[in-house]
Design a protein around this motif. Sequence first.
Motif, PDB file in Angstrom:
ATOM      1  N   ASN A  78      39.308  26.763  33.869  1.00 59.38           N
ATOM      2  CA  ASN A  78      39.749  26.610  32.558  1.00 59.38           C
ATOM      3  C   ASN A  78      41.346  27.681  32.937  1.00 59.38           C
ATOM      4  O   ASN A  78      40.328  29.138  32.062  1.00 59.38           O
ATOM      5  CB  ASN A  78      38.455  27.437  31.744  1.00 59.38           C
ATOM      6  CG  ASN A  78      39.152  27.130  30.116  1.00 59.38           C
ATOM      7  OD1 ASN A  78      40.386  26.530  29.965  1.00 59.38           O
ATOM      8  ND2 ASN A  78      38.086  27.880  29.636  1.00 59.38           N
ATOM      9  N   GLY A 113      40.027  31.379  37.371  1.00 55.54           N
ATOM     10  CA  GLY A 113      40.134  32.281  36.233  1.00 55.54           C
ATOM     11  C   GLY A 113      39.215  32.607  35.893  1.00 55.54           C
ATOM     12  O   GLY A 113      38.843  32.050  34.565  1.00 55.54           O
ATOM     13  N   THR A 114      37.856  33.221  36.174  1.00 54.20           N
ATOM     14  CA  THR A 114      36.314  33.059  36.011  1.00 54.20           C
ATOM     15  C   THR A 114      36.133  33.998  34.432  1.00 54.20           C
ATOM     16  O   THR A 114      35.032  33.108  33.702  1.00 54.20           O
ATOM     17  CB  THR A 114      35.840  33.877  36.871  1.00 54.20           C
ATOM     18  OG1 THR A 114      34.363  33.161  36.282  1.00 54.20           O
ATOM     19  CG2 THR A 114      35.111  35.331  37.271  1.00 54.20           C
ATOM     20  N   GLY A 115      36.962  34.808  34.300  1.00 46.75           N
ATOM     21  CA  GLY A 115      37.002  35.404  32.721  1.00 46.75           C
ATOM     22  C   GLY A 115      35.546  35.929  33.234  1.00 46.75           C
ATOM     23  O   GLY A 115      34.951  36.957  33.737  1.00 46.75           O
ATOM     24  N   ASP A 166      39.838  36.359  39.431  1.00 45.05           N
ATOM     25  CA  ASP A 166      40.436  36.441  38.436  1.00 45.05           C
ATOM     26  C   ASP A 166      41.316  37.070  38.376  1.00 45.05           C
ATOM     27  O   ASP A 166      41.543  38.028  39.072  1.00 45.05           O
ATOM     28  CB  ASP A 166      39.290  36.624  37.171  1.00 45.05           C
ATOM     29  CG  ASP A 166      40.401  36.687  35.960  1.00 45.05           C
ATOM     30  OD1 ASP A 166      39.569  36.270  34.965  1.00 45.05           O
ATOM     31  OD2 ASP A 166      41.263  37.350  35.376  1.00 45.05           O
ATOM     32  N   ILE A 167      42.386  37.866  38.359  1.00 46.37           N
ATOM     33  CA  ILE A 167      43.751  38.571  38.569  1.00 46.37           C
ATOM     34  C   ILE A 167      43.178  39.805  37.786  1.00 46.37           C
ATOM     35  O   ILE A 167      43.734  40.893  37.844  1.00 46.37           O
ATOM     36  CB  ILE A 167      45.541  38.175  38.097  1.00 46.37           C
ATOM     37  CG1 ILE A 167      45.885  38.932  39.086  1.00 46.37           C
ATOM     38  CG2 ILE A 167      44.847  38.363  36.600  1.00 46.37           C
ATOM     39  CD1 ILE A 167      47.283  37.921  38.993  1.00 46.37           C
ATOM     40  N   ASP A 218      45.641  36.430  42.665  1.00 41.68           N
ATOM     41  CA  ASP A 218      46.284  35.029  41.605  1.00 41.68           C
ATOM     42  C   ASP A 218      45.954  34.013  42.155  1.00 41.68           C
ATOM     43  O   ASP A 218      45.335  33.272  43.812  1.00 41.68           O
ATOM     44  CB  ASP A 218      47.436  34.929  42.667  1.00 41.68           C
ATOM     45  CG  ASP A 218      48.857  34.630  41.792  1.00 41.68           C
ATOM     46  OD1 ASP A 218      48.369  34.043  40.443  1.00 41.68           O
ATOM     47  OD2 ASP A 218      49.162  33.141  42.792  1.00 41.68           O
ATOM     48  N   LEU A 219      45.383  33.497  41.017  1.00 40.45           N
ATOM     49  CA  LEU A 219      44.789  32.074  41.360  1.00 40.45           C
ATOM     50  C   LEU A 219      44.131  31.397  42.746  1.00 40.45           C
ATOM     51  O   LEU A 219      43.115  32.449  42.714  1.00 40.45           O
ATOM     52  CB  LEU A 219      46.151  30.531  41.510  1.00 40.45           C
ATOM     53  CG  LEU A 219      46.277  30.941  39.808  1.00 40.45           C
ATOM     54  CD1 LEU A 219      47.669  30.297  40.481  1.00 40.45           C
ATOM     55  CD2 LEU A 219      45.959  30.542  39.005  1.00 40.45           C
ATOM     56  N   ALA A 240      44.375  36.094  29.245  1.00 44.20           N
ATOM     57  CA  ALA A 240      43.400  34.543  29.615  1.00 44.20           C
ATOM     58  C   ALA A 240      43.821  33.529  28.830  1.00 44.20           C
ATOM     59  O   ALA A 240      44.125  32.416  28.775  1.00 44.20           O
ATOM     60  CB  ALA A 240      41.878  35.330  29.410  1.00 44.20           C
TER      61      ALA A 240
HETATM   62  C1  LIG Z   1      41.231  30.804  30.097  1.00 41.95           C
HETATM   63  S1  LIG Z   1      40.630  32.234  30.582  1.00 41.95           S
HETATM   64  C2  LIG Z   1      39.167  31.577  30.913  1.00 41.95           C
HETATM   65  C3  LIG Z   1      37.726  32.550  31.253  1.00 41.95           C
HETATM   66  C4  LIG Z   1      36.512  31.636  31.503  1.00 41.95           C
HETATM   67  N1  LIG Z   1      36.652  30.788  33.621  1.00 41.95           N
HETATM   68  C5  LIG Z   1      36.233  30.464  30.626  1.00 41.95           C
HETATM   69  O1  LIG Z   1      36.010  29.145  30.778  1.00 41.95           O
HETATM   70  O2  LIG Z   1      35.344  31.293  29.788  1.00 41.95           O
HETATM   71  C6  LIG Z   1      41.743  32.341  31.647  1.00 41.95           C
HETATM   72  C7  LIG Z   1      41.026  33.196  32.877  1.00 41.95           C
HETATM   73  O3  LIG Z   1      42.346  33.292  34.089  1.00 41.95           O
HETATM   74  C8  LIG Z   1      42.175  34.274  34.511  1.00 41.95           C
HETATM   75  N2  LIG Z   1      44.119  34.226  35.170  1.00 41.95           N
HETATM   76  C9  LIG Z   1      45.219  34.520  34.581  1.00 41.95           C
HETATM   77  N3  LIG Z   1      46.403  34.272  35.724  1.00 41.95           N
HETATM   78  C10 LIG Z   1      45.205  33.773  36.666  1.00 41.95           C
HETATM   79  C11 LIG Z   1      45.706  34.406  38.106  1.00 41.95           C
HETATM   80  N4  LIG Z   1      47.220  33.954  37.978  1.00 41.95           N
HETATM   81  N5  LIG Z   1      44.602  34.181  38.997  1.00 41.95           N
HETATM   82  C12 LIG Z   1      43.334  34.328  38.255  1.00 41.95           C
HETATM   83  N6  LIG Z   1      42.932  34.139  37.671  1.00 41.95           N
HETATM   84  C13 LIG Z   1      44.099  34.310  36.412  1.00 41.95           C
HETATM   85  C14 LIG Z   1      43.145  35.180  33.365  1.00 41.95           C
HETATM   86  O4  LIG Z   1      42.022  36.454  32.999  1.00 41.95           O
HETATM   87  C15 LIG Z   1      41.242  35.091  32.447  1.00 41.95           C
HETATM   88  O5  LIG Z   1      39.813  35.697  32.727  1.00 41.95           O
END
Ligand SMILES: C[S@@+](CC[C@H](N)C(=O)[O-])C[C@H]1O[C@@H](n2cnc3c(N)ncnc32)[C@H](O)[C@@H]1O
Length: 275
Positions: A182, A118-120, A140-141, A166-167, A204
């Motif tokens: 995160n 979930g790198t954003g 990231d999704i 996904d994850l 997010a």
């Molecule tokens: C809280 S944000 C964190 C972003 C960044 N890592 C930070 O700390 O600023 C969560 C991230 O998880 C991603 N996300 C949500 N569901 C997900 C999934 N099932 N698989 C992968 N990424 C996911 C979102 O798109 C978002 O970018």
Amino acid sequence: MDLRTAITQGSTLLEQGGIAVPRLTAEVLLAHAIGKERTYFYAHPEEELTELGWIHYGRYLHQRLKRMPTQYITKKQEFWGRDFLVTPDVLIPRPETEHLIETVLAECSKVQRLADIGTGSGAIAVTLALELKAEVFATDISMPALSIARINAGKYGSPVRFVNCDLCSVFDAESLDLVVSNPPYVPKNAHLEPEIRDFEPFLALFAGQNGLEIYPRLIEQAFRVLKPGGRFLAEMGIHQSDALQQMLTQGWIGVHTIADLVGIPRIISAQRTNV
Ligand SMILES: C[S@@+](CC[C@H](N)C(=O)[O-])C[C@H]1O[C@@H](n2cnc3c(N)ncnc32)[C@H](O)[C@@H]1O
């Protein structure tokens, strides 16, 4: 109009609009409008604001009054001493997430292969790739988020490999030394400021009714992809520590939490058992 007057007027407008820290915000927006650092105002308070500067400054004040976060207007947020590009496609990296970096550097600086889930904006992955001699993956999704993360990695020459999935689903079993994340952890009905609720990506932020919907799958997948003895580190929200410790019983050892600067348990750390 000179720069000093422009700041005073902008600050008054923001204050009347109920915006927090109005003076600092006016300075940041004006600096962005004229392409200078804030310190420029102290040396040149009497300089005239150009017409173009006025147009940009006026637009930014208007956006901020509509509650758009300053970081989405200036398109940047500092994280671990570096500026990251941020747009409404990515969460604005928060200072408390720097505890995740601190913990990795303190507890697992010798890891060789790690993934940020979930790198954003890529803030965690890019920082770890620059601070450690490790092979770094990030997932990231959200495709739009990954585009921003790639730009941030490129800006710093940080060799992160990004994957849209996904994850942790893309990784082979027992292939990583460390999984950091995160993840979204805000409860669906939480009261949020308009800056967050109306501008940051839904994906997010939210994780079901109690904010804990992502963690069970994340922990299960992290267990699968971590090598025996591998480490799992995740950020969590307020009041989530007990629930997370419950999820990290079977198969995990050395479970502990790290508090943020105001004493809230913010990071959970665990080690996969050797079996
Ligand atoms: C809280 S944000 C964190 C972003 C960044 N890592 C930070 O700390 O600023 C969560 C991230 O998880 C991603 N996300 C949500 N569901 C997900 C999934 N099932 N698989 C992968 N990424 C996911 C979102 O798109 C978002 O970018």
